[in-house]
Design a protein around this motif. Structure first.
Motif, PDB file in Angstrom:
ATOM      1  N   ARG A 179       0.868  -1.173   0.000  1.00  0.00           N
ATOM      2  CA  ARG A 179       0.000   0.000   0.000  1.00  0.00           C
ATOM      3  C   ARG A 179       0.909   1.228   0.000  1.00  0.00           C
ATOM      4  NH1 ARG A 179      -5.168   1.425   1.355  1.00  0.00           N
ATOM      5  NH2 ARG A 179      -5.680  -0.660   2.125  1.00  0.00           N
ATOM      6  N   LEU A 180       0.911   1.975  -1.096  1.00  0.00           N
ATOM      7  CA  LEU A 180       1.829   3.092  -1.258  1.00  0.00           C
ATOM      8  C   LEU A 180       1.134   4.443  -1.234  1.00  0.00           C
ATOM      9  CD1 LEU A 180       4.136   1.546  -4.015  1.00  0.00           C
ATOM     10  CD2 LEU A 180       4.576   1.721  -1.575  1.00  0.00           C
ATOM     11  N   SER A 181      -0.177   4.458  -1.063  1.00  0.00           N
ATOM     12  CA  SER A 181      -0.884   5.723  -0.898  1.00  0.00           C
ATOM     13  C   SER A 181      -2.125   5.474  -0.071  1.00  0.00           C
ATOM     14  CB  SER A 181      -1.261   6.349  -2.253  1.00  0.00           C
ATOM     15  OG  SER A 181      -2.408   5.734  -2.801  1.00  0.00           O
ATOM     16  N   ASP A 182      -2.674   6.530   0.502  1.00  0.00           N
ATOM     17  CA  ASP A 182      -3.811   6.384   1.405  1.00  0.00           C
ATOM     18  C   ASP A 182      -5.080   5.959   0.693  1.00  0.00           C
ATOM     19  OD1 ASP A 182      -3.799   8.775   0.070  1.00  0.00           O
ATOM     20  OD2 ASP A 182      -4.691   9.937   1.695  1.00  0.00           O
ATOM     21  N   THR A 183      -5.171   6.172  -0.604  1.00  0.00           N
ATOM     22  CA  THR A 183      -6.384   5.821  -1.348  1.00  0.00           C
ATOM     23  C   THR A 183      -6.183   4.614  -2.260  1.00  0.00           C
ATOM     24  OG1 THR A 183      -5.775   7.408  -3.087  1.00  0.00           O
ATOM     25  CG2 THR A 183      -7.233   8.201  -1.331  1.00  0.00           C
ATOM     26  N   MET A 184      -5.021   4.011  -2.206  1.00  0.00           N
ATOM     27  CA  MET A 184      -4.686   2.906  -3.102  1.00  0.00           C
ATOM     28  C   MET A 184      -5.443   1.641  -2.715  1.00  0.00           C
ATOM     29  SD  MET A 184      -0.881   1.351  -3.725  1.00  0.00           S
ATOM     30  CE  MET A 184      -0.594  -0.154  -4.665  1.00  0.00           C
ATOM     31  N   GLU A 185      -6.052   0.977  -3.688  1.00  0.00           N
ATOM     32  CA  GLU A 185      -6.718  -0.302  -3.480  1.00  0.00           C
ATOM     33  C   GLU A 185      -6.062  -1.415  -4.286  1.00  0.00           C
ATOM     34  OE1 GLU A 185     -10.844   0.131  -4.247  1.00  0.00           O
ATOM     35  OE2 GLU A 185     -11.180   1.563  -2.631  1.00  0.00           O
ATOM     36  N   GLU A 186      -5.409  -1.054  -5.363  1.00  0.00           N
ATOM     37  CA  GLU A 186      -4.681  -2.002  -6.194  1.00  0.00           C
ATOM     38  C   GLU A 186      -3.514  -1.279  -6.834  1.00  0.00           C
ATOM     39  OE1 GLU A 186      -7.542  -3.294  -9.068  1.00  0.00           O
ATOM     40  OE2 GLU A 186      -7.413  -1.453 -10.244  1.00  0.00           O
ATOM     41  N   GLY A 187      -2.559  -2.017  -7.340  1.00  0.00           N
ATOM     42  CA  GLY A 187      -1.400  -1.407  -7.973  1.00  0.00           C
ATOM     43  C   GLY A 187      -1.085  -2.095  -9.291  1.00  0.00           C
ATOM     44  N   VAL A 188      -0.401  -1.368 -10.153  1.00  0.00           N
ATOM     45  CA  VAL A 188       0.031  -1.898 -11.440  1.00  0.00           C
ATOM     46  C   VAL A 188       1.546  -2.034 -11.413  1.00  0.00           C
ATOM     47  CG1 VAL A 188       0.102  -1.533 -13.935  1.00  0.00           C
ATOM     48  CG2 VAL A 188      -1.903  -0.804 -12.623  1.00  0.00           C
ATOM     49  N   VAL A 189       2.045  -3.178 -11.804  1.00  0.00           N
ATOM     50  CA  VAL A 189       3.493  -3.359 -11.898  1.00  0.00           C
ATOM     51  C   VAL A 189       3.977  -2.614 -13.139  1.00  0.00           C
ATOM     52  CG1 VAL A 189       5.361  -5.004 -12.245  1.00  0.00           C
ATOM     53  CG2 VAL A 189       3.490  -5.555 -10.683  1.00  0.00           C
ATOM     54  N   ALA A 190       4.652  -1.487 -12.910  1.00  0.00           N
ATOM     55  CA  ALA A 190       5.134  -0.684 -14.038  1.00  0.00           C
ATOM     56  C   ALA A 190       6.368  -1.309 -14.669  1.00  0.00           C
ATOM     57  CB  ALA A 190       5.439   0.742 -13.574  1.00  0.00           C
ATOM     58  N   ALA A 191       7.320  -1.764 -13.851  1.00  0.00           N
ATOM     59  CA  ALA A 191       8.543  -2.375 -14.386  1.00  0.00           C
ATOM     60  C   ALA A 191       9.273  -3.096 -13.268  1.00  0.00           C
ATOM     61  CB  ALA A 191       9.449  -1.309 -14.998  1.00  0.00           C
ATOM     62  N   TRP A 192       9.744  -4.304 -13.569  1.00  0.00           N
ATOM     63  CA  TRP A 192      10.584  -5.033 -12.623  1.00  0.00           C
ATOM     64  C   TRP A 192      12.025  -4.578 -12.797  1.00  0.00           C
ATOM     65  CZ3 TRP A 192       9.213  -7.783  -8.557  1.00  0.00           C
ATOM     66  CH2 TRP A 192       7.898  -8.289  -8.496  1.00  0.00           C
ATOM     67  N   ARG A 193      12.659  -4.179 -11.703  1.00  0.00           N
ATOM     68  CA  ARG A 193      14.070  -3.783 -11.725  1.00  0.00           C
ATOM     69  C   ARG A 193      14.987  -4.998 -11.591  1.00  0.00           C
ATOM     70  NH1 ARG A 193      15.418   1.366  -9.996  1.00  0.00           N
ATOM     71  NH2 ARG A 193      13.935   2.926 -10.737  1.00  0.00           N
ATOM     72  N   LYS A 194      14.477  -6.061 -10.987  1.00  0.00           N
ATOM     73  CA  LYS A 194      15.204  -7.316 -10.868  1.00  0.00           C
ATOM     74  C   LYS A 194      14.482  -8.393 -11.666  1.00  0.00           C
ATOM     75  CE  LYS A 194      18.274  -5.904  -7.730  1.00  0.00           C
ATOM     76  NZ  LYS A 194      19.741  -5.916  -7.929  1.00  0.00           N
ATOM     77  N   GLN A 195      15.242  -9.369 -12.157  1.00  0.00           N
ATOM     78  CA  GLN A 195      14.672 -10.461 -12.917  1.00  0.00           C
ATOM     79  C   GLN A 195      14.918 -11.777 -12.188  1.00  0.00           C
ATOM     80  OE1 GLN A 195      12.738  -9.822 -15.553  1.00  0.00           O
ATOM     81  NE2 GLN A 195      13.200  -7.640 -15.217  1.00  0.00           N
ATOM     82  N   VAL A 196      14.197 -12.832 -12.615  1.00  0.00           N
ATOM     83  CA  VAL A 196      14.326 -14.136 -11.974  1.00  0.00           C
ATOM     84  C   VAL A 196      15.779 -14.581 -12.009  1.00  0.00           C
ATOM     85  CG1 VAL A 196      13.688 -16.571 -12.136  1.00  0.00           C
ATOM     86  CG2 VAL A 196      11.948 -14.805 -12.474  1.00  0.00           C
ATOM     87  N   GLY A 197      16.287 -14.977 -10.863  1.00  0.00           N
ATOM     88  CA  GLY A 197      17.675 -15.403 -10.753  1.00  0.00           C
ATOM     89  C   GLY A 197      18.610 -14.332 -10.252  1.00  0.00           C
TER      90      GLY A 197
ATOM     91  N   PRO B  74      -7.125   2.865 -22.280  1.00  0.00           N
ATOM     92  CA  PRO B  74      -7.402   2.253 -20.973  1.00  0.00           C
ATOM     93  C   PRO B  74      -7.230   3.262 -19.843  1.00  0.00           C
ATOM     94  CG  PRO B  74      -5.933   0.858 -22.285  1.00  0.00           C
ATOM     95  CD  PRO B  74      -6.035   2.174 -23.003  1.00  0.00           C
ATOM     96  N   LEU B  75      -8.075   3.147 -18.820  1.00  0.00           N
ATOM     97  CA  LEU B  75      -7.985   4.037 -17.667  1.00  0.00           C
ATOM     98  C   LEU B  75      -6.775   3.669 -16.823  1.00  0.00           C
ATOM     99  CD1 LEU B  75     -11.722   4.190 -16.533  1.00  0.00           C
ATOM    100  CD2 LEU B  75     -10.443   5.930 -17.774  1.00  0.00           C
ATOM    101  N   THR B  76      -5.949   4.656 -16.532  1.00  0.00           N
ATOM    102  CA  THR B  76      -4.833   4.442 -15.627  1.00  0.00           C
ATOM    103  C   THR B  76      -5.339   4.480 -14.193  1.00  0.00           C
ATOM    104  OG1 THR B  76      -4.339   6.809 -15.453  1.00  0.00           O
ATOM    105  CG2 THR B  76      -3.268   5.589 -17.247  1.00  0.00           C
ATOM    106  N   SER B  77      -4.488   4.064 -13.266  1.00  0.00           N
ATOM    107  CA  SER B  77      -4.875   4.116 -11.854  1.00  0.00           C
ATOM    108  C   SER B  77      -5.171   5.549 -11.432  1.00  0.00           C
ATOM    109  CB  SER B  77      -3.751   3.531 -10.991  1.00  0.00           C
ATOM    110  OG  SER B  77      -3.568   2.169 -11.274  1.00  0.00           O
ATOM    111  N   ILE B  78      -4.363   6.498 -11.928  1.00  0.00           N
ATOM    112  CA  ILE B  78      -4.579   7.902 -11.584  1.00  0.00           C
ATOM    113  C   ILE B  78      -5.914   8.386 -12.119  1.00  0.00           C
ATOM    114  CG2 ILE B  78      -3.781  10.259 -12.052  1.00  0.00           C
ATOM    115  CD1 ILE B  78      -0.959   9.304 -11.813  1.00  0.00           C
ATOM    116  N   ARG B  79      -6.233   8.059 -13.372  1.00  0.00           N
ATOM    117  CA  ARG B  79      -7.490   8.515 -13.962  1.00  0.00           C
ATOM    118  C   ARG B  79      -8.687   7.890 -13.240  1.00  0.00           C
ATOM    119  NH1 ARG B  79      -8.905  12.873 -15.806  1.00  0.00           N
ATOM    120  NH2 ARG B  79      -6.930  12.933 -16.947  1.00  0.00           N
ATOM    121  N   LYS B  80      -8.585   6.632 -12.849  1.00  0.00           N
ATOM    122  CA  LYS B  80      -9.672   5.994 -12.096  1.00  0.00           C
ATOM    123  C   LYS B  80      -9.904   6.711 -10.769  1.00  0.00           C
ATOM    124  CE  LYS B  80      -9.035   1.296 -13.923  1.00  0.00           C
ATOM    125  NZ  LYS B  80      -8.608  -0.089 -13.570  1.00  0.00           N
ATOM    126  N   THR B  81      -8.804   7.065 -10.111  1.00  0.00           N
ATOM    127  CA  THR B  81      -8.924   7.735  -8.815  1.00  0.00           C
ATOM    128  C   THR B  81      -9.499   9.133  -8.978  1.00  0.00           C
ATOM    129  OG1 THR B  81      -7.075   6.470  -7.934  1.00  0.00           O
ATOM    130  CG2 THR B  81      -7.649   8.495  -6.773  1.00  0.00           C
TER     131      THR B  81
END
Length: 432
Positions: free
Chosen positions: A8-26, A209-216
């Motif tokens: 939970r990264l904001s007070d109104t957040m209910e779900e999050g979108v993975v924008a980019a993984w900085r680490k990969q498997v392994g 598509p609606l972004t998380s910001i636009r939905k909020t």
């Protein structure tokens, strides 16, 4: 093995979108390393690892969405296999007595038995506390929707029931009840309802598509207009002194090799100063009480490619005009790059929205909840007027205060706008 959960990264957040993984498997991971970028309802934020290990499995790929608390990846110790599904949890030892758990956290584990020939419904397993494994928000939603948690198969970590599970169960219950015969109820007078109109989509149309910001934005501003009784107070001021002061200040700042200030910087400073004498405008409404804020945190509406963001200048009444100007530039840049931190976009007590740079003369703004007011500012414009008893070209600026009538009365809003106009027409009062 450690599960990485959607934070939970904001007070109104209910779900999050993975924008980019900085680490990969392994990849080896150290505590404090940035694992992933999460798009919340307000910004894109970095999420760090809390312990050392190796990234064994990515469960939510780039661009996918997950609810808060859902596992998005798994971390293992050095030397353990990667890229394999997590083993099923071992059954609890029958002879082991489990101690009672803390009140807010311990809930009931769930039995996922599904033998052939029987119903696959989940029977909850009892614990000493007699609870069901569920999140606080899920329990609240279940109470409001009349859903029995014991009938839900949780999809969260360890079978934990999350809000999405409750919503799904509520939808199923609604469908089932609609299909069942019922006793006709007495006819009630027809009430007009707003129908959702779906536009016809043609081949040349583009679906965005609606972004998380636009939905909020859609949710919060709709709630604001529906729950806060807005009223508006408008005043046009003589902006000549404001423009003159800005020109004088910028001439000296440029000569000193410093950054210029904007009209909006002076307005924010003036607003903060005037709010000291009008604490009712620096308030918020709650069902139990009106909150009179002891500090003045001014939000500044910033337009970005993904939607409106409101970074906050804290204690604006204690900061100099040049400090406000510098902080505004920094926050606006971070807002456009979607790099704002949670503390930089929460806690506002009043908001300023300025469309003057777009040549807009006048507009009304929607209150940014839970604040009780927002100021809409138009452009400084030249028009015919009377100055010193003679016809002349004068500079004017129109501003409109939107107020929540549950908190602010008409006379109180008028007094605030009157006093703010007085400071802006003698702007040295704002910077002295």
């Amino acid at each position: 093995m450690t599960e990485i959960l959607m934070p939970r990264l904001s007070d109104t957040m209910e779900e999050g979108v993975v924008a980019a993984w900085r680490k990969q498997v392994g990849d080896e991971v150290k505590a404090g390393d940035v694992l992933v970028e999460i798009e919340t309802d307000k910004a894109v934020m970095e999420h760090e690892a809390y312990e050392d290990g190796v990234l064994a499995e990515i469960l939510v790929k780039d661009g996918d969405t997950a609810p808060i608390g859902a596992p998005i990846a798994r971390l293992v110790g050095a030397g353990e296999p990667v890229g394999e599904p997590a083993p099923a949890p071992a059954a609890p030892e029958p002879t082991r007595a489990e101690p009672p758990a803390p009140e807010p956290i311990v809930e009931k584990a769930r039995n996922r038995s599904g033998e052939s020939g029987g119903d696959s419904a989940v029977a909850p397993r009892s614990t000493g506390a007699g609870r069901i494994l569920s999140s606080p928000l899920a329990r609240r939603d279940a109470r409001e929707l009349g859903v029995d948690l014991a009938t839900i198969d949780g999809s969260g970590p360890g079978g934990r029931i999350i809000r999405a599970d409750v919503a799904k169960a509520a939808g199923g219950a609604t469908t089932a009840s609609a299909a069942a015969p019922s006793v006709p109820a007495p006819a009630a007078p027809a009430q007009p309802q707003a129908a959702a109109v779906t536009p016809a989509v043609e081949e040349t149309d583009e679906l965005i598509p609606l972004t998380s910001i636009r939905k909020t934005i859609a949710r919060r501003l709709t709630e604001s207009m529906q729950t806060s009784p807005h009223f508006y107070v408008t005043k046009t001021i003589d902006a000549g002194p404001l423009s003159k002061l800005r020109a004088q200040l910028n001439e000296r700042l440029v000569a000193a090799d410093r950054k210029k200030v904007s009209v909006n910087d002076i307005i924010v400073r003036a607003v903060a100063v005037v709010l000291r004498d009008h604490p009712v405008v620096n308030s918020s409404f709650t069902p139990e009480a009106i909150v009179r804020h002891g500090r003045i945190h001014v939000g500044i509406a910033v337009a970005t490619e993904t939607g409106l963001v409101v970074p906050v200048i804290r204690d604006a009444d204690t900061k100099s005009l040049t400090s406000i100007s510098a902080e505004t530039r920094t926050l606006a840049g971070k807002a456009r790059d979607r790099k704002l931190g949670l503390d930089e976009m929460t806690g506002g007590t009043f908001t300023v929205s300025n469309l003057g740079m777009f040549g807009i003369d006048h507009f009304t703004a929607v209150i940014n909840p839970p604040e009780a007011a927002i100021l809409a500012v138009g452009a400084v414009r030249s028009e015919p007027g009377v100055k010193d008893g003679e016809l002349a070209v004068v500079q004017k600026m129109t501003m409109t205060l939107s107020s929540d009538h549950r908190v602010i009365d008409g006379a109180q809003a008028a007094e605030f706008v009157r006093d703010l106009a007085g400071v802006l027409e003698d702007p040295w009062l704002a910077v002295a």
